[in-house]
Structures are given as structure tokens and as C-alpha cells.
Design a protein around this motif. Structure first.
Motif, PDB file in Angstrom:
ATOM      1  N   SER A  93       0.821  -1.217   0.000  1.00 37.98           N
ATOM      2  CA  SER A  93       0.000   0.000   0.000  1.00 37.98           C
ATOM      3  C   SER A  93       0.848   1.258   0.000  1.00 37.98           C
ATOM      4  O   SER A  93       0.362   2.336  -0.317  1.00 37.98           O
ATOM      5  CB  SER A  93      -0.961   0.002   1.189  1.00 37.98           C
ATOM      6  OG  SER A  93      -0.259  -0.147   2.410  1.00 37.98           O
ATOM      7  N   LYS A 108      -2.881   2.331  -4.411  1.00 38.71           N
ATOM      8  CA  LYS A 108      -3.870   1.323  -4.791  1.00 38.71           C
ATOM      9  C   LYS A 108      -3.335   0.399  -5.877  1.00 38.71           C
ATOM     10  O   LYS A 108      -3.621  -0.811  -5.878  1.00 38.71           O
ATOM     11  CB  LYS A 108      -5.149   2.015  -5.271  1.00 38.71           C
ATOM     12  CG  LYS A 108      -6.264   1.056  -5.678  1.00 38.71           C
ATOM     13  CD  LYS A 108      -7.480   1.800  -6.160  1.00 38.71           C
ATOM     14  CE  LYS A 108      -8.600   0.827  -6.555  1.00 38.71           C
ATOM     15  NZ  LYS A 108      -8.208  -0.041  -7.693  1.00 38.71           N
ATOM     16  N   GLU A 109      -2.529   0.955  -6.786  1.00 43.76           N
ATOM     17  CA  GLU A 109      -1.981   0.142  -7.864  1.00 43.76           C
ATOM     18  C   GLU A 109      -1.080  -0.962  -7.321  1.00 43.76           C
ATOM     19  O   GLU A 109      -1.071  -2.082  -7.857  1.00 43.76           O
ATOM     20  CB  GLU A 109      -1.204   1.011  -8.849  1.00 43.76           C
ATOM     21  CG  GLU A 109      -2.046   2.039  -9.591  1.00 43.76           C
ATOM     22  CD  GLU A 109      -2.337   3.292  -8.787  1.00 43.76           C
ATOM     23  OE1 GLU A 109      -3.106   4.148  -9.264  1.00 43.76           O
ATOM     24  OE2 GLU A 109      -1.801   3.422  -7.664  1.00 43.76           O
ATOM     25  N   MET A 141      -1.359  -2.392  -4.352  1.00 41.28           N
ATOM     26  CA  MET A 141      -2.231  -3.386  -3.724  1.00 41.28           C
ATOM     27  C   MET A 141      -2.898  -4.270  -4.789  1.00 41.28           C
ATOM     28  O   MET A 141      -3.002  -5.493  -4.624  1.00 41.28           O
ATOM     29  CB  MET A 141      -3.271  -2.682  -2.858  1.00 41.28           C
ATOM     30  CG  MET A 141      -2.666  -1.859  -1.729  1.00 41.28           C
ATOM     31  SD  MET A 141      -3.867  -0.848  -0.838  1.00 41.28           S
ATOM     32  CE  MET A 141      -4.679  -2.093   0.154  1.00 41.28           C
ATOM     33  N   ASP A 142      -3.338  -3.644  -5.866  1.00 42.49           N
ATOM     34  CA  ASP A 142      -3.950  -4.410  -6.961  1.00 42.49           C
ATOM     35  C   ASP A 142      -2.957  -5.397  -7.559  1.00 42.49           C
ATOM     36  O   ASP A 142      -3.310  -6.538  -7.881  1.00 42.49           O
ATOM     37  CB  ASP A 142      -4.460  -3.470  -8.052  1.00 42.49           C
ATOM     38  CG  ASP A 142      -5.682  -2.672  -7.627  1.00 42.49           C
ATOM     39  OD1 ASP A 142      -6.325  -3.056  -6.625  1.00 42.49           O
ATOM     40  OD2 ASP A 142      -5.994  -1.657  -8.294  1.00 42.49           O
ATOM     41  N   GLU A 143      -1.703  -4.975  -7.692  1.00 40.57           N
ATOM     42  CA  GLU A 143      -0.705  -5.863  -8.292  1.00 40.57           C
ATOM     43  C   GLU A 143      -0.429  -7.073  -7.408  1.00 40.57           C
ATOM     44  O   GLU A 143      -0.284  -8.193  -7.912  1.00 40.57           O
ATOM     45  CB  GLU A 143       0.589  -5.101  -8.569  1.00 40.57           C
ATOM     46  CG  GLU A 143       1.621  -5.943  -9.307  1.00 40.57           C
ATOM     47  CD  GLU A 143       2.669  -5.096 -10.004  1.00 40.57           C
ATOM     48  OE1 GLU A 143       3.851  -5.480  -9.963  1.00 40.57           O
ATOM     49  OE2 GLU A 143       2.313  -4.069 -10.613  1.00 40.57           O
ATOM     50  N   PHE A 190      -2.539  -8.477  -5.339  1.00 43.02           N
ATOM     51  CA  PHE A 190      -3.718  -9.339  -5.459  1.00 43.02           C
ATOM     52  C   PHE A 190      -3.706 -10.100  -6.788  1.00 43.02           C
ATOM     53  O   PHE A 190      -3.877 -11.323  -6.832  1.00 43.02           O
ATOM     54  CB  PHE A 190      -4.989  -8.505  -5.336  1.00 43.02           C
ATOM     55  CG  PHE A 190      -6.254  -9.299  -5.503  1.00 43.02           C
ATOM     56  CD1 PHE A 190      -6.786 -10.016  -4.439  1.00 43.02           C
ATOM     57  CD2 PHE A 190      -6.896  -9.352  -6.732  1.00 43.02           C
ATOM     58  CE1 PHE A 190      -7.944 -10.770  -4.585  1.00 43.02           C
ATOM     59  CE2 PHE A 190      -8.055 -10.096  -6.899  1.00 43.02           C
ATOM     60  CZ  PHE A 190      -8.586 -10.805  -5.817  1.00 43.02           C
ATOM     61  N   ASN A 191      -3.487  -9.376  -7.878  1.00 43.54           N
ATOM     62  CA  ASN A 191      -3.545  -9.997  -9.200  1.00 43.54           C
ATOM     63  C   ASN A 191      -2.415 -10.997  -9.417  1.00 43.54           C
ATOM     64  O   ASN A 191      -2.625 -12.070 -10.002  1.00 43.54           O
ATOM     65  CB  ASN A 191      -3.511  -8.925 -10.290  1.00 43.54           C
ATOM     66  CG  ASN A 191      -4.767  -8.073 -10.310  1.00 43.54           C
ATOM     67  OD1 ASN A 191      -5.842  -8.535  -9.937  1.00 43.54           O
ATOM     68  ND2 ASN A 191      -4.645  -6.812 -10.721  1.00 43.54           N
ATOM     69  N   GLN A 243       4.064  -2.288 -11.254  1.00 47.48           N
ATOM     70  CA  GLN A 243       4.389  -1.294 -10.235  1.00 47.48           C
ATOM     71  C   GLN A 243       5.726  -1.587  -9.564  1.00 47.48           C
ATOM     72  O   GLN A 243       6.389  -0.675  -9.061  1.00 47.48           O
ATOM     73  CB  GLN A 243       3.285  -1.253  -9.165  1.00 47.48           C
ATOM     74  CG  GLN A 243       1.929  -0.860  -9.701  1.00 47.48           C
ATOM     75  CD  GLN A 243       1.922   0.512 -10.341  1.00 47.48           C
ATOM     76  OE1 GLN A 243       2.478   1.457  -9.789  1.00 47.48           O
ATOM     77  NE2 GLN A 243       1.300   0.618 -11.506  1.00 47.48           N
ATOM     78  N   PHE A 247      -0.532  -6.309   2.441  1.00 49.22           N
ATOM     79  CA  PHE A 247      -1.353  -5.234   1.885  1.00 49.22           C
ATOM     80  C   PHE A 247      -1.198  -3.927   2.658  1.00 49.22           C
ATOM     81  O   PHE A 247      -0.986  -2.874   2.061  1.00 49.22           O
ATOM     82  CB  PHE A 247      -2.823  -5.660   1.832  1.00 49.22           C
ATOM     83  CG  PHE A 247      -3.133  -6.596   0.705  1.00 49.22           C
ATOM     84  CD1 PHE A 247      -3.195  -6.149  -0.604  1.00 49.22           C
ATOM     85  CD2 PHE A 247      -3.338  -7.939   0.949  1.00 49.22           C
ATOM     86  CE1 PHE A 247      -3.460  -7.016  -1.659  1.00 49.22           C
ATOM     87  CE2 PHE A 247      -3.609  -8.820  -0.082  1.00 49.22           C
ATOM     88  CZ  PHE A 247      -3.663  -8.366  -1.393  1.00 49.22           C
TER      89      PHE A 247
END
Length: 344
Positions: free
Chosen positions: A161, A165-166, A168-170, A172-173, A188, A240
Motif C-alpha cells: 500500500s 492502490k496500484e 495493492m492491486d498488483e 492481489f492480481n 508497479q 497489503f
């Protein structure tokens, strides 16, 4: 009467956390504006439990008549718009790196150096330190007051974090891609972050340190004491929210683990969880959403004279960013450094 407050970068992770923190702490507000880039104009954002704000375009916003602006839009954006807001008479509290080492801009952690706020009128801007620096100096302050910190060596374990947000998204993905055997392409981060750790945050400098590591060195000196020597290694980890740090400190005066534990327990903004048994320590997953810096594993370092080691964790979006910025605004009010609130 409350203050007119603008939150810049309101659609980002830290901006949303600032709005949440202002509402939770009942900050005295008569009017509030959520500002973001033109492409985010009109986005709805929650402020407290019952109010929804529509974001306004930062580039078109007039800061005249506003009291406080809490900035977290990225350093290049703050470089343009923070001075514009300050010139309009609005006190800027900036969460980016752009103004931190400006000698005319106070770099403030309210539990550590609130007296530095006295000089903010030179530019009408106050800088919020780096998230990893904030939690370390909050823990070091009571120890420095009693035993005088001489040298610090720190290894950080920083959550995704911190990259927004990007990031965190990375995480997760990429975690999901590995689980289903899909290809992983870092965007990122410089390497895959899922199930991995990356000893690289921000750009490399000429001496081999990264800029994140440099920030911890120079910011600690500016906030706490210019005579403290600091060596940092900053690592991104697949968590996260919540940064952790392993801190080794050499003091000028003798100190025991018990004396350090007592000093930390009495310090504002610090919670000590230090039981020498399984689970008797704090971890990032447990402190997400909390305000304090949590200190554990306090013990003697026998390899140096007057040495001590400890572990500290903190929510980097709260104390490492949003909460510290709001606390700076609260300190300005408490010290009677703000002008009377402007009428909405």
C-alpha cells in the motif's frame, strides 16, 4: 466555527484515509472539498458515515478563503499546486516528498517535534515525513530523550500500500495468477511481489542506496537529531497494509531492556506488546486500522556498547500518512498557530 478544509488527492488510498480520519476524529470543519485530477472530477467519495462528496478539479480550484489543505497527490503535483494554495493563504500540510528537505518547511511528527511548527509561516507549508521514518522516530523519541541515540541500523518490511492502490492491486492480481498458473508481469514493482520480497523501494542513488533509504537517513536527522547516524535497508514485502521494522540502536548512555520498555510504555503514540512467548508481539496484519506505533521484541544487543534491538509495526496509511497529517492540523490549532477560521 469550524475550518474550511480541502483534501487534495482525495481519490487515492491516502486521500480516502485522510477523509476517514478527519471524520473519525471530529476535526472542526465547516466546509470540506475533495480535490483530484480532472479525470477524477465528479467521483463520489465517502466522508464519515452519512456524507458523500463529489471530487472537484484541482487545477481549477481556488484556494482563497480556505484554511487548511491536506495534500497527497504525488510530488510533481504538490510541487505545482501546494505553493499556489499557500500563496492564497491556505495552510498546506503536504504528504509527498517534494518539500521535506526544504530548510524553510518544517518536517513534523507531532509526538516527536511539535515545536518545529513554529516556523511554518515562511512558506505556509508543512511537510509530512515518509511513512517508514514516522514510525521509527515515534519509537526512538522517548529512548533518545533518556539515553541519547547515537546510531541506528534499520531493515524495513514495507507493505504494497506504500505504492498506492496500484501496488495493492498488483499483489492481489499476481497472487491469483500464480495460484492458477497464469503468467505474471510486474508493473508497479521491479520484480514479482507475490510470495516474494524485493530489496528495492524508489530509485537507486549513486552510493548504492535507494531513495527510500536516503529518506530515512536525512528525515530522521531533520526531525530527531542531526547527530544520529542512520543506516537503512528498505524492503517491499507481500503485505497489503502495515509496515514493519527491525531496529538496532546504539546509545550514548547505558540502557537495559526493562528501562527501554518502561520509557516506551509512557510515550504518546506508542503501544508496547512485548511478551517473550509465542505470539507475544505485534504484526502488520493485526494493527491495520490502528493509530499507534506498536513496539515488540525489545532486547539487549550485546554486540555493541549500550546497544538495543526492537521490532515496530504501524499502519502506513494511518500513522504513516493520513493520521500524522491530521495530527499536524490538530497541533496547529492546539498551539494557536492558525488564524481564525474563515467563513464558509
Amino acid at each position: 466555527m469550524g475550518y474550511r478544509v480541502a483534501v487534495v488527492g482525495a481519490t487515492g488510498a491516502v486521500g480516502r484515509e485522510i477523509l476517514k480520519t478527519l471524520a473519525e476524529r471530529d476535526f472542526p470543519i465547516s466546509d470540506i472539498a475533495a480535490l483530484a485530477s480532472g479525470r477524477s472530477t465528479g467521483t463520489e467519495i465517502s466522508f464519515g458515515d452519512k456524507r458523500v462528496l463529489k471530487t472537484q478539479n484541482l487545477e481549477k480550484f481556488d484556494f482563497h478563503g480556505w484554511d487548511i489543505a491536506l495534500f497527497s497527490p504525488g510530488a510533481s503535483v504538490s510541487a505545482i499546486h501546494a505553493p499556489r494554495a499557500a500563496a492564497a493563504g491556505c495552510v498546506v500540510i503536504d504528504n509527498t516528498s517534494h518539500f521535506r528537505m526544504d530548510p524553510d518547511v518544517p518536517l513534523v511528527v507531532p509526538e516527536v517535534n511539535p515545536e518545529a511548527l513554529a516556523g511554518f509561516r515562511k512558506k505556509n507549508i508543512i511537510a509530512n515525513p515518509n511513512c517508514s521514518t514516522i514510525q521509527m522516530v515515534v519509537a526512538l523519541k522517548p529512548l533518545h530523550d533518556e539515553f541519547r541515540v547515537k546510531r541506528v541500523t534499520v531493515a524495513t518490511y514495507q507493505s504494497v500500500s506504500g505504492a498506492g492502490k496500484e501496488g495493492m492491486d498488483e499483489l492481489f492480481n499476481n497472487s491469483r495468477a500464480i495460484y492458477v498458473n497464469d503468467p505474471v508481469t510486474p508493473q508497479q514493482f521491479t520484480k514479482n511481489i507475490a510470495y516474494n520480497v524485493i530489496p528495492h523501494i524508489d530509485v537507486f542513488m549513486d552510493d548504492g542506496a535507494t531513495k527510500e533509504e536516503w529518506k530515512m537517513v536525512v528525515e530522521t536527522k531533520k526531525i530527531l537529531d542531526p547527530n544520529i547516524a542512520v543506516m537503512a535497508t528498505c524492503v517491499r514485502v507481500p503485505v497489503f497494509i502495515g509496515h514493519a521494522e527491525a531496529v538496532h540502536v546504539e546509545f550514548e548512555l547505558p540502557v537495559t531492556a526493562g528501562e527501554a520498555r518502561a520509557a516506551l510504555r509512557d510515550a504518546p503514540g506508542v503501544t508496547v506488546i512485548d511478551v517473550r512467548e509465542d505470539g507475544g508481539y505485534a504484526t502488520p496484519a493485526e494493527i491495520a486500522g490502528e493509530d499507534d506505533v506498536f513496539v515488540s521484541r525489545i532486547r539487549k544487543d550485546p554486540t555493541v556498547e549500550n546497544g538495543l534491538a526492537f521490532w515496530c509495526v504501524s499502519d502506513n496509511l494511518r500513522k504513516g500518512a493520513a493520521l500524522n497529517a491530521v495530527q499536524i492540523a490538530e497541533s496547529l490549532i492546539a498551539q494557536n498557530l492558525l488564524s481564525q477560521p474563515k467563513a464558509a
